[in-house]
Motif scaffolding. Structure first.
Motif, PDB file in Angstrom:
ATOM      1  N   MET A 263       0.799  -1.227   0.000  1.00  0.00           N
ATOM      2  CA  MET A 263       0.000   0.000   0.000  1.00  0.00           C
ATOM      3  C   MET A 263       0.832   1.279   0.000  1.00  0.00           C
ATOM      4  O   MET A 263       0.510   2.214  -0.743  1.00  0.00           O
ATOM      5  N   PRO A 264       1.893   1.390   0.794  1.00  0.00           N
ATOM      6  CA  PRO A 264       2.664   2.651   0.748  1.00  0.00           C
ATOM      7  C   PRO A 264       3.193   2.965  -0.646  1.00  0.00           C
ATOM      8  O   PRO A 264       3.149   4.123  -1.084  1.00  0.00           O
ATOM      9  N   VAL A 265       3.679   1.947  -1.349  1.00  0.00           N
ATOM     10  CA  VAL A 265       4.179   2.163  -2.711  1.00  0.00           C
ATOM     11  C   VAL A 265       3.033   2.537  -3.649  1.00  0.00           C
ATOM     12  O   VAL A 265       3.159   3.457  -4.469  1.00  0.00           O
ATOM     13  N   ALA A 266       1.906   1.816  -3.532  1.00  0.00           N
ATOM     14  CA  ALA A 266       0.766   2.094  -4.408  1.00  0.00           C
ATOM     15  C   ALA A 266       0.258   3.517  -4.218  1.00  0.00           C
ATOM     16  O   ALA A 266      -0.073   4.216  -5.193  1.00  0.00           O
ATOM     17  N   ILE A 267       0.170   3.967  -2.976  1.00  0.00           N
ATOM     18  CA  ILE A 267      -0.305   5.326  -2.701  1.00  0.00           C
ATOM     19  C   ILE A 267       0.686   6.353  -3.234  1.00  0.00           C
ATOM     20  O   ILE A 267       0.294   7.372  -3.820  1.00  0.00           O
ATOM     21  N   ALA A 268       1.979   6.099  -3.049  1.00  0.00           N
ATOM     22  CA  ALA A 268       2.998   7.029  -3.552  1.00  0.00           C
ATOM     23  C   ALA A 268       2.957   7.111  -5.075  1.00  0.00           C
ATOM     24  O   ALA A 268       3.050   8.205  -5.656  1.00  0.00           O
ATOM     25  N   GLU A 269       2.822   5.961  -5.742  1.00  0.00           N
ATOM     26  CA  GLU A 269       2.761   5.959  -7.204  1.00  0.00           C
ATOM     27  C   GLU A 269       1.496   6.640  -7.703  1.00  0.00           C
ATOM     28  O   GLU A 269       1.527   7.369  -8.707  1.00  0.00           O
ATOM     29  N   LEU A 270       0.388   6.432  -6.996  1.00  0.00           N
ATOM     30  CA  LEU A 270      -0.840   7.135  -7.362  1.00  0.00           C
ATOM     31  C   LEU A 270      -0.649   8.640  -7.211  1.00  0.00           C
ATOM     32  O   LEU A 270      -1.077   9.424  -8.075  1.00  0.00           O
TER      33      LEU A 270
END
Length: 462
Positions: A19-26
């Motif tokens: 989730m942290p990576v997904a949120i950052a990429e979003l």
């Protein structure tokens, strides 16, 4: 519902850890103002496409990843889309994952509590244009594939296609030509369109009904040039008067559509009160709902007409003149069961027949999109609903939606054997297209897990 998937615990952990990576990429995608409308810099949409390509390449699972465009007509080319493919093996199905990386215009920045293109987390929501519609759909697909691969490895048999469009918010004008151009690469057994919403932040929904749409510009003219309102007002009809009278004929006294030939559909709808409508649609105190029938029948199964824009003299520039012409943008939502072509004919006939004072009426820049009803009898619907239950812990609802996704009818026409699943990462407070658009991060996580479970289920399907 079926027993929990054997990999549910591992997939849940992979999604949570990612989730942290997904949120950052979003957030990185939200920073790109990829508005696909005319009048905005098309280079931003190209930049967005390039950024998404980097993410798809980084998954390391696709045989090909390309940025591609298709013609709109002989003179115009559409915005860039992403197309990534991986061939199925050993008789496994192929799943196509659709989303779009373009966004609506931000509107007035003053109406936002934070900058529209600066992703901002407040509480459990991520704010920004495209944070929900539909860069979250793009990232839900990418994060689900990543969690799936982290769990099962890169050597899987499921066929994968990722198709991320670049002009959905501008009417998908090159979509039909893109499908023809890439028909073989886009062929799939199951198509997941991640561009809808959920019942609420705790209850998933599979969208099974979508209204169609007809939009166009309408010009109402009464004079060859502007004239003095004191000298000629009261005898010469100005275009503003004609426009107001003409537009008023589109609705009955209760606010329902009054255009002969626009049809409605009968269906059962879940309970949904006018008080809930008032809260979710942000009605001001004392403002009542419009229309008749159950609230959800008005939103899902009846036509609606909205004037979304008017070109007229501004108040600050107002002078004492009779306006010769007024231009408006009309957006009509079409109930399932009627074609957009028939609806346009009804609208055109009504406007021509009701033009007051002999006003001249011109219609231009017409877009049409047919409504859609999902065939819920296929195995893919059952698999998707079970995946939702396992990810959310709540039985999913089958819902309609008042919005439109016109290109789905093109997919059905070109791939009649494919099963269509319309899912999403939005909720009633996402405010897509509006100021302060946002994504509920809990919904985002559960949507990713739903799709990861679905991928795992299809991988083991014989």
């Amino acid at each position: 519902m079926l027993l929990p998937h054997p990999l549910l615990a591992e997939l849940t952990e992979a999604v949570r850890d990612g989730m942290p990576v997904a949120i950052a990429e979003l957030g990185d995608l939200v920073r790109i103002p990829s508005v696909s409308w005319d009048g905005f810099d098309a280079e931003h949409v190209a930049t967005s496409a390039s950024a998404v390509k980097v993410l798809l390449d980084g998954l390391g699972v696709f045989d090909t990843v390309e940025i591609s465009t298709a013609p709109i007509d002989d003179e115009r080319t559409g915005h860039p889309a992403l197309l990534a493919t991986r061939q199925s093996k050993n008789g496994k199905p192929t799943i196509l994952l659709y989303a779009h990386h373009d966004v609506q215009p931000p509107g007035n920045p003053a109406d936002w509590d934070s900058s529209p293109f600066e992703p901002t987390v407040r509480g459990d929501r991520l704010y920004g244009r495209g944070a929900a519609d539909d860069k979250a759909g793009v990232m839900a697909h990418i994060a689900a594939i990543r969690a799936f691969v982290d769990t099962v490895g890169h050597d899987f048999d499921l066929g994968l296609v990722a198709f991320f469009e670049g002009e959905e918010e501008f009417g998908s004008r090159s979509f039909a030509n893109f499908v023809v151009q890439h028909r073989e690469q886009l062929a799939a057994d199951v198509i997941v369109v991640a561009d809808s919403d959920n019942w609420d932040v705790n209850t998933p929904a599979l969208t099974v009904g979508l209204r169609g749409n007809v939009t166009f510009k309408l010009k109402i003219s009464t004079l060859k040039h502007a004239s003095h309102s004191g000298m000629f007002g009261g005898a010469a009809p100005d275009a503003m008067l004609a426009a107001i009278k003409l537009l008023a004929t589109l609705h009955a006294d209760d606010g329902s559509v009054a255009v002969k030939g626009l049809t409605s559909r009968e269906s059962e709808t879940p309970p949904y009160s006018e008080a809930t409508l008032a809260e979710e649609a942000a009605l001001l105190d004392g403002v009542s709902a419009i229309g008749h029938g159950s609230v959800l029948s008005r939103l899902w199964d009846q036509p609606a007409i909205t004037i979304t824009g008017i070109d007229a003299p501004t108040v600050v520039n107002a002078s004492n003149t009779l306006a010769p012409s007024i231009m408006v943008k009309l957006s009509a939502r079409i109930a399932p069961g009627q074609t957009a072509a028939d609806a346009y004919e009804a609208l055109e006939a009504h406007l021509l027949a009701h033009a007051p004072f002999g006003a001249h009426v011109e219609i231009s820049d017409v877009d049409r999109g047919d409504p859609f009803l999902v065939d819920t009898s296929g195995w893919a619907v059952a698999e998707a609903k079970d995946a939702m239950y396992q990810a959310w812990g709540v039985e999913p609802l089958e819902t309609g939606i008042g919005g439109s996704i016109p290109f789905i009818s093109t997919l059905v026409e070109n791939f009649p054997q494919a099963q269509i699943l319309v899912t999403g990462v939005e909720d009633p407070d996402s405010r897509a297209h509006s100021p302060n658009e946002s994504l509920h991060l809990g919904v985002f996580q559960r949507a990713i897990l739903t799709e990861a479970v679905l991928l795992a289920k299809l991988e083991t399907r014989g």
